[in-house]
Design a protein around this motif. Sequence first.
Motif, mmCIF file in Angstrom:
data_model
loop_
_atom_site.group_PDB
_atom_site.id
_atom_site.type_symbol
_atom_site.label_atom_id
_atom_site.label_comp_id
_atom_site.label_asym_id
_atom_site.label_seq_id
_atom_site.Cartn_x
_atom_site.Cartn_y
_atom_site.Cartn_z
ATOM 1 N N GLN A 136 0.835 -1.206 0.000
ATOM 2 C CA GLN A 136 0.000 0.000 0.000
ATOM 3 C C GLN A 136 0.868 1.254 0.000
ATOM 4 O O GLN A 136 0.580 2.218 -0.716
ATOM 5 C CB GLN A 136 -0.926 0.000 1.213
ATOM 6 C CG GLN A 136 -2.032 -1.011 1.139
ATOM 7 C CD GLN A 136 -2.836 -1.097 2.435
ATOM 8 O OE1 GLN A 136 -2.421 -0.588 3.476
ATOM 9 N NE2 GLN A 136 -3.992 -1.756 2.371
ATOM 10 N N GLN A 137 1.942 1.249 0.792
ATOM 11 C CA GLN A 137 2.832 2.408 0.837
ATOM 12 C C GLN A 137 3.521 2.603 -0.512
ATOM 13 O O GLN A 137 3.684 3.739 -0.973
ATOM 14 C CB GLN A 137 3.885 2.229 1.947
ATOM 15 C CG GLN A 137 4.736 3.454 2.165
ATOM 16 C CD GLN A 137 3.923 4.653 2.615
ATOM 17 O OE1 GLN A 137 3.031 4.540 3.440
ATOM 18 N NE2 GLN A 137 4.228 5.807 2.059
ATOM 19 N N GLN A 138 3.906 1.526 -1.163
ATOM 20 C CA GLN A 138 4.516 1.627 -2.481
ATOM 21 C C GLN A 138 3.530 2.211 -3.486
ATOM 22 O O GLN A 138 3.903 3.021 -4.339
ATOM 23 C CB GLN A 138 5.013 0.263 -2.951
ATOM 24 C CG GLN A 138 6.231 -0.227 -2.207
ATOM 25 C CD GLN A 138 6.591 -1.662 -2.572
ATOM 26 O OE1 GLN A 138 5.919 -2.310 -3.364
ATOM 27 N NE2 GLN A 138 7.667 -2.145 -1.979
ATOM 28 N N GLU A 139 2.281 1.794 -3.401
ATOM 29 C CA GLU A 139 1.239 2.337 -4.289
ATOM 30 C C GLU A 139 1.063 3.837 -4.054
ATOM 31 O O GLU A 139 0.956 4.619 -4.998
ATOM 32 C CB GLU A 139 -0.091 1.610 -4.056
ATOM 33 C CG GLU A 139 -0.067 0.146 -4.380
ATOM 34 C CD GLU A 139 -0.419 -0.130 -5.822
ATOM 35 O OE1 GLU A 139 -1.120 0.693 -6.425
ATOM 36 O OE2 GLU A 139 0.036 -1.162 -6.324
ATOM 37 N N LEU A 140 1.030 4.235 -2.777
ATOM 38 C CA LEU A 140 0.900 5.656 -2.456
ATOM 39 C C LEU A 140 2.089 6.448 -2.984
ATOM 40 O O LEU A 140 1.920 7.533 -3.556
ATOM 41 C CB LEU A 140 0.758 5.860 -0.949
ATOM 42 C CG LEU A 140 -0.555 5.413 -0.319
ATOM 43 C CD1 LEU A 140 -0.472 5.503 1.199
ATOM 44 C CD2 LEU A 140 -1.703 6.246 -0.840
ATOM 45 N N ASN A 141 3.288 5.904 -2.803
ATOM 46 C CA ASN A 141 4.490 6.581 -3.298
ATOM 47 C C ASN A 141 4.467 6.705 -4.812
ATOM 48 O O ASN A 141 4.825 7.742 -5.366
ATOM 49 C CB ASN A 141 5.750 5.836 -2.852
ATOM 50 C CG ASN A 141 5.999 5.943 -1.369
ATOM 51 O OD1 ASN A 141 5.422 6.793 -0.688
ATOM 52 N ND2 ASN A 141 6.844 5.072 -0.853
ATOM 53 N N ARG A 142 4.039 5.640 -5.503
ATOM 54 C CA ARG A 142 3.968 5.673 -6.963
ATOM 55 C C ARG A 142 2.938 6.712 -7.422
ATOM 56 O O ARG A 142 3.198 7.498 -8.339
ATOM 57 C CB ARG A 142 3.603 4.293 -7.510
ATOM 58 C CG ARG A 142 3.650 4.225 -9.035
ATOM 59 C CD ARG A 142 3.358 2.828 -9.547
ATOM 60 N NE ARG A 142 2.194 2.201 -8.973
ATOM 61 C CZ ARG A 142 0.934 2.416 -9.362
ATOM 62 N NH1 ARG A 142 0.679 3.264 -10.330
ATOM 63 N NH2 ARG A 142 -0.068 1.798 -8.786
ATOM 64 N N ALA A 143 1.787 6.737 -6.770
ATOM 65 C CA ALA A 143 0.758 7.719 -7.132
ATOM 66 C C ALA A 143 1.267 9.143 -6.893
ATOM 67 O O ALA A 143 1.023 10.038 -7.712
ATOM 68 C CB ALA A 143 -0.513 7.467 -6.318
ATOM 69 N N GLN A 144 1.985 9.341 -5.793
ATOM 70 C CA GLN A 144 2.529 10.673 -5.507
ATOM 71 C C GLN A 144 3.573 11.065 -6.557
ATOM 72 O O GLN A 144 3.586 12.205 -7.028
ATOM 73 C CB GLN A 144 3.146 10.693 -4.119
ATOM 74 C CG GLN A 144 3.619 12.059 -3.688
ATOM 75 C CD GLN A 144 4.182 12.056 -2.281
ATOM 76 O OE1 GLN A 144 4.531 11.009 -1.744
ATOM 77 N NE2 GLN A 144 4.273 13.214 -1.686
ATOM 78 N N ARG A 145 4.440 10.116 -6.944
ATOM 79 C CA ARG A 145 5.424 10.417 -7.996
ATOM 80 C C ARG A 145 4.734 10.770 -9.309
ATOM 81 O O ARG A 145 5.153 11.688 -10.011
ATOM 82 C CB ARG A 145 6.361 9.227 -8.197
ATOM 83 C CG ARG A 145 7.435 9.104 -7.148
ATOM 84 C CD ARG A 145 8.498 8.097 -7.553
ATOM 85 N NE ARG A 145 7.974 6.811 -7.990
ATOM 86 C CZ ARG A 145 7.763 5.758 -7.209
ATOM 87 N NH1 ARG A 145 8.014 5.834 -5.929
ATOM 88 N NH2 ARG A 145 7.299 4.635 -7.717
ATOM 89 N N GLU A 146 3.664 10.037 -9.641
ATOM 90 C CA GLU A 146 2.929 10.326 -10.873
ATOM 91 C C GLU A 146 2.291 11.714 -10.821
ATOM 92 O O GLU A 146 2.297 12.446 -11.813
ATOM 93 C CB GLU A 146 1.870 9.253 -11.117
ATOM 94 C CG GLU A 146 2.452 7.928 -11.552
ATOM 95 C CD GLU A 146 1.399 6.848 -11.708
ATOM 96 O OE1 GLU A 146 0.185 7.134 -11.540
ATOM 97 O OE2 GLU A 146 1.791 5.704 -11.997
ATOM 98 N N ARG A 147 1.736 12.083 -9.653
ATOM 99 C CA ARG A 147 1.151 13.429 -9.512
ATOM 100 C C ARG A 147 2.220 14.497 -9.677
ATOM 101 O O ARG A 147 2.012 15.498 -10.366
ATOM 102 C CB ARG A 147 0.470 13.575 -8.153
ATOM 103 C CG ARG A 147 -0.894 12.938 -8.063
ATOM 104 C CD ARG A 147 -1.656 13.383 -6.817
ATOM 105 N NE ARG A 147 -0.896 13.246 -5.595
ATOM 106 C CZ ARG A 147 -0.897 12.172 -4.797
ATOM 107 N NH1 ARG A 147 -1.637 11.132 -5.114
ATOM 108 N NH2 ARG A 147 -0.176 12.144 -3.702
ATOM 109 N N HIS A 148 3.383 14.287 -9.069
ATOM 110 C CA HIS A 148 4.463 15.266 -9.187
ATOM 111 C C HIS A 148 4.950 15.372 -10.623
ATOM 112 O O HIS A 148 5.212 16.477 -11.118
ATOM 113 C CB HIS A 148 5.620 14.888 -8.270
ATOM 114 C CG HIS A 148 5.329 15.147 -6.828
ATOM 115 N ND1 HIS A 148 6.287 15.050 -5.857
ATOM 116 C CD2 HIS A 148 4.191 15.496 -6.178
ATOM 117 C CE1 HIS A 148 5.760 15.331 -4.673
ATOM 118 N NE2 HIS A 148 4.484 15.597 -4.853
ATOM 119 N N LEU A 149 5.048 14.226 -11.310
ATOM 120 C CA LEU A 149 5.467 14.242 -12.706
ATOM 121 C C LEU A 149 4.445 14.981 -13.559
ATOM 122 O O LEU A 149 4.815 15.803 -14.409
ATOM 123 C CB LEU A 149 5.654 12.808 -13.205
ATOM 124 C CG LEU A 149 6.075 12.664 -14.666
ATOM 125 C CD1 LEU A 149 7.432 13.322 -14.894
ATOM 126 C CD2 LEU A 149 6.116 11.200 -15.059
#
Length: 170
Positions: free
Chosen positions: A103-116
Motif C-alpha cells: 500500500q505504501q509503495q502504491e501511495l508513493n507511486r501515485a505521488q510520484r505520478e502526480r508530481h510528474l
Amino acid sequence: MWKWFDQIDSIYGSRPESNGTEGALDSATSLLENTMEDALSPCSDVSTSQLVKAPSPPARPPTPATSSTSRTPERVVPGKRKRNMHHQEHLAVLREMQVADIQQQELNRAQRERHLQMAIDEARQAREQEAGLRTEENAQTAAFNQAFLNVMRMLVQAMSGRQETNSLPD
C-alpha cells in the motif's frame, strides 16, 4: 516508534546471541559476570584502585574442554522445524506488514505520478507563456519595422521633391 517493533521483537527477540558452543561460552560469560559482581560488591576486600591497576590477562582462543563435565553442542537435525504456537500469528503479522508495504509503495507511486504530471503541466504553461511573449515581441518588431519604413519612404519622397526643385531652371 516503529509500528511493527513488538511483533518483530517477539519473532527475533528470543533467539540466543551466540552460535558458539553453549557450555564454554555461557559458562565463561557467567564466570566473568560473577567475578565482576564479587569485585564490585560493597563487602568485597578489593578496592576500585586495585581493580584499575590489575593487568588484564591476554585474550586467548577458547580451548576445548576434555573433562566429562563439558557439554557437547546440541546436534542440529535438518528437516522441518518445530512450529511454536505463535507461528500462525507471526505469519499473519508478516502478511500484514507485506500488505502495508505494498500500500505504501502504491501511495508513493501515485505521488510520484502526480508530481510528474504537475511538472509536465508547469512546463507546458511555461512554453505557452514563452510563445505568447515571443508573439507579442514579434508584433512589436513588425510595428517598429513598418513605422521605420514609413519614415524612410517619407524621407525618400522629400529628397526626391527637393531634387526636382533644384533641377528646375530659374
